[in-house]
Design a protein around this motif. Sequence first.
Motif, PDB file in Angstrom:
ATOM      1  N   ALA A   1      12.065  48.901  -7.618  1.00  0.00           N
ATOM      2  CA  ALA A   1      12.706  49.401  -6.399  1.00  0.00           C
ATOM      3  C   ALA A   1      13.470  50.696  -6.683  1.00  0.00           C
ATOM      4  N   LEU A   2      14.044  50.830  -7.866  1.00  0.00           N
ATOM      5  CA  LEU A   2      14.737  52.069  -8.218  1.00  0.00           C
ATOM      6  C   LEU A   2      13.731  53.201  -8.369  1.00  0.00           C
ATOM      7  N   LYS A   3      12.598  52.934  -8.981  1.00  0.00           N
ATOM      8  CA  LYS A   3      11.552  53.960  -9.086  1.00  0.00           C
ATOM      9  C   LYS A   3      11.118  54.421  -7.702  1.00  0.00           C
ATOM     10  N   ASP A   4      10.915  53.484  -6.788  1.00  0.00           N
ATOM     11  CA  ASP A   4      10.514  53.840  -5.427  1.00  0.00           C
ATOM     12  C   ASP A   4      11.584  54.697  -4.752  1.00  0.00           C
ATOM     13  N   TYR A   5      12.855  54.339  -4.932  1.00  0.00           N
ATOM     14  CA  TYR A   5      13.954  55.098  -4.350  1.00  0.00           C
ATOM     15  C   TYR A   5      14.003  56.512  -4.924  1.00  0.00           C
ATOM     16  N   ILE A   6      13.897  56.619  -6.233  1.00  0.00           N
ATOM     17  CA  ILE A   6      13.917  57.936  -6.877  1.00  0.00           C
ATOM     18  C   ILE A   6      12.730  58.778  -6.424  1.00  0.00           C
ATOM     19  N   ASP A   7      11.543  58.197  -6.447  1.00  0.00           N
ATOM     20  CA  ASP A   7      10.341  58.946  -6.061  1.00  0.00           C
ATOM     21  C   ASP A   7      10.403  59.409  -4.609  1.00  0.00           C
ATOM     22  N   GLY A   8      10.887  58.552  -3.733  1.00  0.00           N
ATOM     23  CA  GLY A   8      10.890  58.881  -2.315  1.00  0.00           C
ATOM     24  C   GLY A   8      12.034  59.763  -1.864  1.00  0.00           C
ATOM     25  N   THR A   9      13.134  59.764  -2.617  1.00  0.00           N
ATOM     26  CA  THR A   9      14.332  60.467  -2.163  1.00  0.00           C
ATOM     27  C   THR A   9      14.694  61.670  -3.025  1.00  0.00           C
ATOM     28  N   PHE A  10      14.388  61.638  -4.314  1.00  0.00           N
ATOM     29  CA  PHE A  10      14.862  62.668  -5.236  1.00  0.00           C
ATOM     30  C   PHE A  10      13.767  63.516  -5.862  1.00  0.00           C
ATOM     31  N   ASP A  11      12.605  62.933  -6.134  1.00  0.00           N
ATOM     32  CA  ASP A  11      11.574  63.648  -6.881  1.00  0.00           C
ATOM     33  C   ASP A  11      11.065  64.856  -6.100  1.00  0.00           C
ATOM     34  N   HIS A  12      11.065  66.005  -6.766  1.00  0.00           N
ATOM     35  CA  HIS A  12      10.610  67.277  -6.201  1.00  0.00           C
ATOM     36  C   HIS A  12      11.344  67.618  -4.909  1.00  0.00           C
ATOM     37  N   ARG A  13      12.657  67.362  -4.904  1.00  0.00           N
ATOM     38  CA  ARG A  13      13.526  67.704  -3.772  1.00  0.00           C
ATOM     39  C   ARG A  13      14.609  68.666  -4.271  1.00  0.00           C
ATOM     40  N   HIS A  14      15.317  69.240  -3.316  1.00  0.00           N
ATOM     41  CA  HIS A  14      16.497  70.052  -3.608  1.00  0.00           C
ATOM     42  C   HIS A  14      17.700  69.126  -3.449  1.00  0.00           C
TER      43      HIS A  14
ATOM     44  N   TRP B   1      24.022  52.444  -6.053  1.00  0.00           N
ATOM     45  CA  TRP B   1      22.783  51.998  -5.407  1.00  0.00           C
ATOM     46  C   TRP B   1      22.246  50.761  -6.131  1.00  0.00           C
ATOM     47  N   CYS B   2      22.219  50.815  -7.448  1.00  0.00           N
ATOM     48  CA  CYS B   2      21.698  49.693  -8.240  1.00  0.00           C
ATOM     49  C   CYS B   2      22.602  48.470  -8.166  1.00  0.00           C
ATOM     50  N   LYS B   3      23.906  48.661  -8.266  1.00  0.00           N
ATOM     51  CA  LYS B   3      24.850  47.545  -8.280  1.00  0.00           C
ATOM     52  C   LYS B   3      24.778  46.752  -6.979  1.00  0.00           C
ATOM     53  N   ALA B   4      24.479  47.427  -5.873  1.00  0.00           N
ATOM     54  CA  ALA B   4      24.346  46.745  -4.581  1.00  0.00           C
ATOM     55  C   ALA B   4      23.139  45.808  -4.560  1.00  0.00           C
ATOM     56  N   ARG B   5      22.196  46.010  -5.469  1.00  0.00           N
ATOM     57  CA  ARG B   5      20.979  45.200  -5.513  1.00  0.00           C
ATOM     58  C   ARG B   5      20.956  44.208  -6.663  1.00  0.00           C
ATOM     59  N   TRP B   6      21.547  44.589  -7.787  1.00  0.00           N
ATOM     60  CA  TRP B   6      21.468  43.785  -8.997  1.00  0.00           C
ATOM     61  C   TRP B   6      22.867  43.660  -9.603  1.00  0.00           C
TER      62      TRP B   6
ATOM     63  N   PHE C   1      15.318  36.178 -19.104  1.00  0.00           N
ATOM     64  CA  PHE C   1      15.591  37.594 -18.860  1.00  0.00           C
ATOM     65  C   PHE C   1      17.044  37.802 -18.439  1.00  0.00           C
ATOM     66  N   VAL C   2      17.548  39.008 -18.685  1.00  0.00           N
ATOM     67  CA  VAL C   2      18.740  39.466 -17.967  1.00  0.00           C
ATOM     68  C   VAL C   2      18.324  39.651 -16.511  1.00  0.00           C
ATOM     69  N   ARG C   3      17.215  40.361 -16.319  1.00  0.00           N
ATOM     70  CA  ARG C   3      16.549  40.526 -15.033  1.00  0.00           C
ATOM     71  C   ARG C   3      15.141  40.990 -15.353  1.00  0.00           C
ATOM     72  N   ASP C   4      14.173  40.532 -14.603  1.00  0.00           N
ATOM     73  CA  ASP C   4      12.781  40.938 -14.805  1.00  0.00           C
ATOM     74  C   ASP C   4      12.664  42.447 -14.569  1.00  0.00           C
ATOM     75  N   TYR C   5      12.131  43.174 -15.545  1.00  0.00           N
ATOM     76  CA  TYR C   5      11.966  44.623 -15.406  1.00  0.00           C
ATOM     77  C   TYR C   5      11.197  44.986 -14.142  1.00  0.00           C
ATOM     78  N   HIS C   6      10.270  44.145 -13.765  1.00  0.00           N
ATOM     79  CA  HIS C   6       9.453  44.421 -12.584  1.00  0.00           C
ATOM     80  C   HIS C   6      10.317  44.601 -11.334  1.00  0.00           C
ATOM     81  N   GLU C   7      11.418  43.875 -11.250  1.00  0.00           N
ATOM     82  CA  GLU C   7      12.297  43.999 -10.085  1.00  0.00           C
ATOM     83  C   GLU C   7      12.925  45.382  -9.981  1.00  0.00           C
ATOM     84  N   LEU C   8      13.022  46.090 -11.099  1.00  0.00           N
ATOM     85  CA  LEU C   8      13.636  47.415 -11.095  1.00  0.00           C
ATOM     86  C   LEU C   8      12.712  48.490 -10.532  1.00  0.00           C
TER      87      LEU C   8
END
Length: 117
Positions: free
Chosen positions: A58-71, A92-97, A49-56
């Motif tokens: 964390a971005l879904k969790d960040y988006i869902d918890g911080t941005f989804d249905h927010r102003h 945000w992503c570059k700091a992790r991957w 892999f370049v990187r296992d998709y499963h590791e990403l």
Amino acid sequence: MFRITKEFHFSASHQLDHLPACHQCARLHGHNYIVVVELAAADLNADGFVRDYHELAALKDYIDGTFDHRHLNDVLDCPSTAEHMARHFYLWCKARWPEVAAVKVSETPKTWAEYRP
């Protein structure tokens, strides 16, 4: 160079209140956003892999918890344009991957902004 991408979705409102009042984006409105993160590597890891998709997830969790249905004006420290959001998600992503090469953000099916250093 190997490249992979993964797409994420969220809905949010924003207002570009620095624009003239006659500009449609100066009014409160919302979008169904798409965020695409691109990772690149010259070589694959031991799993092929370049990187296992499963590791990403964390971005879904960040988006869902911080941005989804927010102003977004309440979430971001900068104007909530797609350009600024692309850079925000990139950093945000570059700091992790370290393989992160770019992030694209879409507000509508016909518009995209990309941040790629």
